[in-house]
Design a protein around this motif. Structure first.
Motif, PDB file in Angstrom:
ATOM      1  N   UNK A 181       0.743  -1.369   0.193  1.00 15.33           N
ATOM      2  CA  UNK A 181       0.179  -0.030   0.029  1.00 15.33           C
ATOM      3  C   UNK A 181       0.686   1.218  -0.288  1.00 15.33           C
ATOM      4  N   UNK A 182       0.361   2.310  -0.681  1.00 20.56           N
ATOM      5  CA  UNK A 182       1.002   3.541  -0.538  1.00 20.56           C
ATOM      6  C   UNK A 182       0.447   4.523   0.334  1.00 20.56           C
ATOM      7  N   UNK A 183       1.174   5.528   0.596  1.00 16.08           N
ATOM      8  CA  UNK A 183       0.273   6.529   1.674  1.00 16.08           C
ATOM      9  C   UNK A 183      -1.009   7.064   0.882  1.00 16.08           C
ATOM     10  N   UNK A 184      -1.159   7.002  -0.310  1.00 19.82           N
ATOM     11  CA  UNK A 184      -2.348   7.514  -1.160  1.00 19.82           C
ATOM     12  C   UNK A 184      -3.573   6.487  -0.740  1.00 19.82           C
ATOM     13  N   UNK A 185      -3.174   5.321  -0.694  1.00 20.33           N
ATOM     14  CA  UNK A 185      -4.116   4.061  -0.297  1.00 20.33           C
ATOM     15  C   UNK A 185      -4.577   4.434   1.102  1.00 20.33           C
ATOM     16  N   UNK A 186      -3.676   4.547   1.943  1.00 17.06           N
ATOM     17  CA  UNK A 186      -4.007   4.709   3.397  1.00 17.06           C
ATOM     18  C   UNK A 186      -4.698   6.061   3.524  1.00 17.06           C
ATOM     19  N   UNK A 187      -4.530   7.038   2.772  1.00 22.13           N
ATOM     20  CA  UNK A 187      -5.385   8.312   3.093  1.00 22.13           C
ATOM     21  C   UNK A 187      -6.809   7.941   2.600  1.00 22.13           C
ATOM     22  N   UNK A 188      -7.050   7.153   1.484  1.00 24.10           N
ATOM     23  CA  UNK A 188      -8.245   7.130   0.972  1.00 24.10           C
ATOM     24  C   UNK A 188      -9.045   6.105   1.938  1.00 24.10           C
ATOM     25  N   UNK A 189      -8.397   5.039   2.432  1.00 27.70           N
ATOM     26  CA  UNK A 189      -9.199   4.344   3.556  1.00 27.70           C
ATOM     27  C   UNK A 189      -9.382   5.016   4.608  1.00 27.70           C
ATOM     28  N   UNK A 190      -8.444   5.828   5.297  1.00 26.09           N
ATOM     29  CA  UNK A 190      -8.642   6.244   6.493  1.00 26.09           C
ATOM     30  C   UNK A 190      -9.415   7.780   6.664  1.00 26.09           C
ATOM     31  N   UNK A 191      -9.599   8.089   5.842  1.00 23.29           N
ATOM     32  CA  UNK A 191     -10.185   9.607   5.731  1.00 23.29           C
ATOM     33  C   UNK A 191      -9.345  10.769   5.956  1.00 23.29           C
ATOM     34  N   UNK A 192      -8.149  10.533   5.449  1.00 24.72           N
ATOM     35  CA  UNK A 192      -7.180  11.680   5.901  1.00 24.72           C
ATOM     36  C   UNK A 192      -6.375  12.208   4.589  1.00 24.72           C
ATOM     37  N   UNK A 193      -5.492  12.994   4.498  1.00 28.71           N
ATOM     38  CA  UNK A 193      -4.744  13.570   3.420  1.00 28.71           C
ATOM     39  C   UNK A 193      -3.550  12.623   3.326  1.00 28.71           C
ATOM     40  N   UNK A 194      -2.904  12.618   2.204  1.00 30.73           N
ATOM     41  CA  UNK A 194      -1.666  11.997   2.082  1.00 30.73           C
ATOM     42  C   UNK A 194      -0.628  12.603   2.998  1.00 30.73           C
ATOM     43  N   UNK A 195      -0.657  14.078   2.904  1.00 33.10           N
ATOM     44  CA  UNK A 195       0.274  14.551   3.985  1.00 33.10           C
ATOM     45  C   UNK A 195       0.260  14.317   5.496  1.00 33.10           C
ATOM     46  N   UNK A 196      -1.095  13.977   5.858  1.00 34.66           N
ATOM     47  CA  UNK A 196      -1.518  13.631   7.189  1.00 34.66           C
ATOM     48  C   UNK A 196      -1.110  12.330   7.649  1.00 34.66           C
ATOM     49  N   UNK A 197      -0.917  11.509   6.470  1.00 38.82           N
ATOM     50  CA  UNK A 197      -0.686  10.052   6.666  1.00 38.82           C
ATOM     51  C   UNK A 197       0.803  10.044   6.843  1.00 38.82           C
ATOM     52  N   UNK A 198       1.445  10.797   6.247  1.00 36.86           N
ATOM     53  CA  UNK A 198       3.003  10.957   6.329  1.00 36.86           C
ATOM     54  C   UNK A 198       3.370  11.128   7.736  1.00 36.86           C
ATOM     55  N   UNK A 199       2.730  12.398   8.167  1.00 35.14           N
ATOM     56  CA  UNK A 199       2.907  13.082   9.397  1.00 35.14           C
ATOM     57  C   UNK A 199       2.532  11.736  10.481  1.00 35.14           C
ATOM     58  N   UNK A 200       1.571  11.097  10.419  1.00 35.95           N
ATOM     59  CA  UNK A 200       1.253  10.349  11.311  1.00 35.95           C
ATOM     60  C   UNK A 200       2.130   9.088  11.613  1.00 35.95           C
ATOM     61  N   UNK A 201       2.712   8.652  10.234  1.00 35.34           N
ATOM     62  CA  UNK A 201       3.494   7.493  10.226  1.00 35.34           C
ATOM     63  C   UNK A 201       4.733   7.777  10.830  1.00 35.34           C
ATOM     64  N   UNK A 202       5.210   9.019  10.558  1.00 32.81           N
ATOM     65  CA  UNK A 202       6.531   9.595  10.904  1.00 32.81           C
ATOM     66  C   UNK A 202       6.293   9.604  12.591  1.00 32.81           C
ATOM     67  N   UNK A 203       5.492  10.126  13.211  1.00 37.33           N
ATOM     68  CA  UNK A 203       5.214  10.213  14.740  1.00 37.33           C
ATOM     69  C   UNK A 203       5.155   8.617  15.431  1.00 37.33           C
ATOM     70  N   UNK A 204       4.434   7.815  14.765  1.00 38.26           N
ATOM     71  CA  UNK A 204       4.408   6.444  15.098  1.00 38.26           C
ATOM     72  C   UNK A 204       6.097   5.671  15.193  1.00 38.26           C
ATOM     73  N   UNK A 205       6.727   5.989  14.054  1.00 38.92           N
ATOM     74  CA  UNK A 205       8.203   5.761  13.779  1.00 38.92           C
ATOM     75  C   UNK A 205       8.727   6.141  15.016  1.00 38.92           C
ATOM     76  N   UNK A 206       8.767   7.780  15.137  1.00 36.09           N
ATOM     77  CA  UNK A 206       9.638   8.272  16.131  1.00 36.09           C
ATOM     78  C   UNK A 206       9.145   7.978  17.595  1.00 36.09           C
ATOM     79  N   UNK A 207       7.923   7.179  18.023  1.00 38.48           N
ATOM     80  CA  UNK A 207       7.596   6.880  19.029  1.00 38.48           C
ATOM     81  C   UNK A 207       8.213   5.339  19.479  1.00 38.48           C
ATOM     82  N   UNK A 208       8.704   4.701  18.279  1.00 36.57           N
ATOM     83  CA  UNK A 208       9.314   3.310  18.413  1.00 36.57           C
ATOM     84  C   UNK A 208       8.014   2.434  18.547  1.00 36.57           C
TER      85      UNK A 208
END
Length: 244
Positions: A181-208
């Protein structure tokens, strides 16, 4: 032993019923019409009638509804072992579309073959009804996610759900899974923008907690991610067969 004894569909249905050799033989008969589909081209269109159902054996598919303005809402993703278009066969018209995300392999199942299998093996019919009910339970969770969970919990819940589904068919574990899946797929299924998806994934990664990189979801802290998402896998009903 039947080659379908360890297939994704068998693994999935075995979470509900201990399949007999006769039932495995019926499953094998449902796989007689094998087809391949390229990525990005709909295999079933919204509004299409008189079409077959499919059993996905390899690859990933997204199911989506197209809006009048051309935007789409992805309803869910299908993985090996899932039925595609089962509801539309029984209701005669597809209320959404199916698009392969990668090149896929699937077995085409005609309505007549499906109904004959139901008559021949009622336990198998019950297992397929279970699978359809489980799909409905996942849609309910997705609605709750979009309506009530914040973006971090929504993403965490969705990635955990995919992990559980893939683990059931031998394609994932508590460590992670391959994911096209791409960030665009995640955006379409989660009701988020692709930019927001990128930010959320980064936050989850930074929180280990979890890393999604190069087509691989890696759970760094599975228990912590479960706590963040409030994830309770009971709705997936994967604890073992109810029918022996």
């Amino acid at each position: 032993m039947s080659p379908f004894a360890t297939s994704p569909l068998t693994r999935k249905l075995s979470a509900f019923v201990a399949l007999s050799k006769a039932e495995l033989d019926v499953l094998e008969n449902l796989h007689q019409r094998r087809r391949s589909f390229v990525a990005g081209r709909d295999m079933v269109h919204q509004g299409q009638s008189d079409q077959a159902a499919y059993i996905l054996s390899k690859g990933w598919v997204c199911s989506y509804k197209l809006q009048p303005d051309g935007t789409r809402q992805i309803v869910d993703f299908q993985v090996p072992g899932d039925f595609l278009g089962l509801r539309s066969v029984l209701l005669r018209t597809s209320d959404h579309s199916f698009e392969p995300i990668v090149e896929i392999e699937a077995a085409e199942v005609l309505k007549s073959d499906l109904l004959a299998a139901f008559v021949q093996t009622p336990r198998l019919a019950t297992a397929i009804l279970w699978a359809a009910s489980r799909d409905e339970a996942m849609v309910v969770e997705h609605l709750v996610g979009i309506g009530r969970r914040d973006a971090d919990a929504r993403m965490a819940h969705f990635l955990l759900e995919l992990g559980s589904r893939l683990a059931l068919v031998g394609m994932g574990s508590r460590e992670g899974y391959d994911c096209p899946l791409t960030q665009y797929h995640l955006a379409d299924v989660l009701g988020l923008s692709a930019i927001h998806v990128n930010r959320v994934l980064r936050q989850l990664r930074e929180r280990a907690l979890v890393t999604f990189r190069d087509g691989r979801v890696s759970f760094e802290d599975h228990a912590g991610l479960v706590e963040l998402a409030g994830f309770d896998s009971a709705y997936l009903d994967q604890t073992g067969p109810l029918l022996k």
